[in-house]
Design a protein around this motif. Structure first.
Motif, PDB file in Angstrom:
ATOM      1  N   MET A  19       0.838  -1.180   0.000  1.00 19.32           N
ATOM      2  CA  MET A  19       0.000   0.000   0.000  1.00 19.32           C
ATOM      3  C   MET A  19       0.882   1.242   0.000  1.00 19.32           C
ATOM      4  O   MET A  19       1.859   1.323   0.733  1.00 19.32           O
ATOM      5  CB  MET A  19      -0.888  -0.023   1.238  1.00 19.32           C
ATOM      6  N   LYS A  20       0.538   2.202  -0.818  1.00 20.54           N
ATOM      7  CA  LYS A  20       1.299   3.442  -0.888  1.00 20.54           C
ATOM      8  C   LYS A  20       0.623   4.500  -0.024  1.00 20.54           C
ATOM      9  O   LYS A  20      -0.590   4.618  -0.023  1.00 20.54           O
ATOM     10  CB  LYS A  20       1.416   3.894  -2.328  1.00 20.54           C
ATOM     11  N   ARG A  21       1.450   5.253   0.705  1.00 19.33           N
ATOM     12  CA  ARG A  21       0.914   6.253   1.624  1.00 19.33           C
ATOM     13  C   ARG A  21       1.609   7.588   1.359  1.00 19.33           C
ATOM     14  O   ARG A  21       2.803   7.727   1.604  1.00 19.33           O
ATOM     15  CB  ARG A  21       1.153   5.801   3.062  1.00 19.33           C
ATOM     16  N   PRO A  22       0.890   8.603   0.861  1.00 18.12           N
ATOM     17  CA  PRO A  22       1.504   9.916   0.636  1.00 18.12           C
ATOM     18  C   PRO A  22       1.456  10.783   1.892  1.00 18.12           C
ATOM     19  O   PRO A  22       0.519  10.704   2.685  1.00 18.12           O
ATOM     20  CB  PRO A  22       0.649  10.526  -0.466  1.00 18.12           C
ATOM     21  N   GLN A  23       2.489  11.601   2.057  1.00 15.24           N
ATOM     22  CA  GLN A  23       2.506  12.553   3.169  1.00 15.24           C
ATOM     23  C   GLN A  23       3.162  13.844   2.681  1.00 15.24           C
ATOM     24  O   GLN A  23       4.215  13.814   2.037  1.00 15.24           O
ATOM     25  CB  GLN A  23       3.275  11.984   4.354  1.00 15.24           C
ATOM     26  N   LEU A  24       2.545  14.977   3.010  1.00 12.75           N
ATOM     27  CA  LEU A  24       3.062  16.280   2.605  1.00 12.75           C
ATOM     28  C   LEU A  24       3.872  16.900   3.736  1.00 12.75           C
ATOM     29  O   LEU A  24       3.408  16.971   4.879  1.00 12.75           O
ATOM     30  CB  LEU A  24       1.915  17.220   2.224  1.00 12.75           C
ATOM     31  N   PHE A  25       5.081  17.337   3.409  1.00 16.11           N
ATOM     32  CA  PHE A  25       5.950  18.055   4.338  1.00 16.11           C
ATOM     33  C   PHE A  25       6.225  19.435   3.764  1.00 16.11           C
ATOM     34  O   PHE A  25       6.217  19.625   2.556  1.00 16.11           O
ATOM     35  CB  PHE A  25       7.299  17.329   4.512  1.00 16.11           C
ATOM     36  N   ILE A  26       6.491  20.398   4.643  1.00 15.63           N
ATOM     37  CA  ILE A  26       6.911  21.732   4.208  1.00 15.63           C
ATOM     38  C   ILE A  26       8.237  22.032   4.910  1.00 15.63           C
ATOM     39  O   ILE A  26       8.258  22.660   5.970  1.00 15.63           O
ATOM     40  CB  ILE A  26       5.834  22.800   4.509  1.00 15.63           C
ATOM     41  N   PRO A  27       9.344  21.553   4.346  1.00 19.23           N
ATOM     42  CA  PRO A  27      10.640  21.718   4.996  1.00 19.23           C
ATOM     43  C   PRO A  27      11.092  23.181   5.109  1.00 19.23           C
ATOM     44  O   PRO A  27      11.790  23.549   6.046  1.00 19.23           O
ATOM     45  CB  PRO A  27      11.608  20.929   4.124  1.00 19.23           C
ATOM     46  N   ILE A  28      10.697  23.998   4.131  1.00 15.66           N
ATOM     47  CA  ILE A  28      11.017  25.429   4.171  1.00 15.66           C
ATOM     48  C   ILE A  28       9.710  26.180   3.976  1.00 15.66           C
ATOM     49  O   ILE A  28       9.028  25.991   2.975  1.00 15.66           O
ATOM     50  CB  ILE A  28      12.045  25.819   3.087  1.00 15.66           C
TER      51      ILE A  28
END
Length: 125
Positions: A1-10
């Protein structure tokens, strides 16, 4: 199963800045969006460093640029993205051949601007 996650490093940084580490262990792909706003002159360069141990980081030289290629050309890979206007650009880290535990994003500002980097990480879990 693929799981996307959004990060905002800057997030809306107005000077040269390096992000905290982002965990990309078990990631299949990382889609990056680099944005520069409030531009008056100069340019800003975004780069990604990667690590297998969280201590030693090296430049990831295989960012896949979102540029037009002919069917005969290979993907265009770069070490950094230079933005010289109010714009956004997309790059992909295709991790089918590589495995890293962490990445950091750095923006190097030459004159001005407000900088944001987003990373959509697709985990293969």
């Amino acid at each position: 199963m693929k799981r996307p996650q959004l990060f905002i490093p800057i997030n809306a940084q107005t000077a040269t800045y390096t992000s905290d580490p982002v965990n990309i262990e078990n990631a299949e792909k990382v889609q990056l969006e680099f944005t520069r706003a409030n531009h008056s002159s100069g340019s800003s360069a975004f780069a990604v460093t990667v690590s297998v141990d969280g201590v030693n980081y090296v430049t990831y030289n295989k960012l896949i640029d979102n540029v037009t290629n002919t069917n005969a050309q290979a993907l265009t890979r770069v070490a950094s993205a230079s933005l010289a206007s109010d714009t956004s650009k997309h790059y992909t880290m295709d991790l089918t051949q590589d495995a890293f535990r962490f990445m950091k994003v750095t923006v190097t500002e030459t004159t001005d601007g407000t900088h944001t980097a987003k990373a959509l990480v697709i985990y293969n879990v």
